[in-house]
Design a protein around this motif. Structure first.
Motif, PDB file in Angstrom:
ATOM      1  N   THR A   1     100.112 -25.551 -73.874  1.00  0.00           N
ATOM      2  CA  THR A   1     100.979 -25.815 -73.233  1.00  0.00           C
ATOM      3  C   THR A   1     102.648 -25.138 -73.892  1.00  0.00           C
TER       4      THR A   1
ATOM      5  N   VAL B   1     106.219 -21.955 -68.082  1.00  0.00           N
ATOM      6  CA  VAL B   1     105.418 -23.336 -68.080  1.00  0.00           C
ATOM      7  C   VAL B   1     103.844 -22.698 -67.974  1.00  0.00           C
ATOM      8  N   ASP B   2     103.361 -22.458 -68.972  1.00  0.00           N
ATOM      9  CA  ASP B   2     102.314 -21.996 -69.334  1.00  0.00           C
ATOM     10  C   ASP B   2     101.557 -22.594 -70.102  1.00  0.00           C
ATOM     11  N   GLY B   3     100.395 -22.884 -69.136  1.00  0.00           N
ATOM     12  CA  GLY B   3      99.348 -24.024 -69.468  1.00  0.00           C
ATOM     13  C   GLY B   3      97.827 -23.505 -70.612  1.00  0.00           C
TER      14      GLY B   3
ATOM     15  N   VAL C   1     100.225 -26.949 -64.841  1.00  0.00           N
ATOM     16  CA  VAL C   1     100.947 -27.500 -65.077  1.00  0.00           C
ATOM     17  C   VAL C   1     101.852 -28.255 -64.269  1.00  0.00           C
TER      18      VAL C   1
ATOM     19  N   THR D   1      98.752 -23.438 -62.760  1.00  0.00           N
ATOM     20  CA  THR D   1      98.282 -23.612 -64.564  1.00  0.00           C
ATOM     21  C   THR D   1      99.029 -22.579 -65.763  1.00  0.00           C
ATOM     22  N   LYS D   2      99.762 -21.229 -64.165  1.00  0.00           N
ATOM     23  CA  LYS D   2     101.157 -21.498 -64.800  1.00  0.00           C
ATOM     24  C   LYS D   2     101.960 -21.034 -63.692  1.00  0.00           C
TER      25      LYS D   2
END
Length: 148
Positions: free
Chosen positions: A72, A85-87, A93, A116-117
């Motif tokens: 992340t 926030v970037d997974g 997330v 995921t982001k």
């Protein structure tokens, strides 16, 4: 007189272009992150560790970039408030970071997909899902646009 004005204008342009375009991204120890950023990571990513932290200073703007051991990446402003926030399509997330209206839309429209982001933008939020869908939402959580 024209020569002096031209020289002054050229000097100002040179200063602005080198200052605005030059970002001073330098690694920092996690302890040098703003307290709010450290608290955010502890609260929303318990058990994860910071593997890389960077302070990025641009013209009159400072931001922090953090990478966690699960892949992340998180961007913070100078006060430690999260911006992105970037997974990387591998890590979901945390639900607490996704506005309820967006989470409801995603759950109802894309069963089984997860966020995921999430990226805060001037107009609202940029969101990417585990099924590779990308969407834009306004501040109220209403869908504005999407790409597949």
């Amino acid at each position: 007189m024209k020569t002096v004005k031209f020289f002054f204008a050229a000097l100002v342009c040179l200063f602005v272009s080198t200052t605005v375009c030059h970002a001073d991204g330098r690694p920092i120890p996690p302890t040098q992150l703003p307290a709010a950023a450290q608290a955010f990571i502890q609260q929303h990513f318990p058990g994860k560790t910071i593997v890389y932290a960077e302070k990025d200073t641009e013209f009159m703007k400072t931001k922090y970039e953090v990478s966690l051991n699960d892949g992340t990446q998180i961007d913070f402003d100078k006060k430690g408030n999260w911006d992105k926030v970037d997974g990387h399509n591998m890590v979901t997330v945390p639900a607490a970071l996704v506005p309820a209206a967006i989470q409801q839309y995603v759950s109802a429209t894309f069963a089984g997909a997860t966020v995921t982001k999430i990226d805060k933008e001037r107009y609202g939020y940029d969101v990417e899902l585990s099924n590779d869908m990308e969407m834009k939402f306004n501040h109220a959580g209403a869908i504005m646009a999407f790409d597949d």
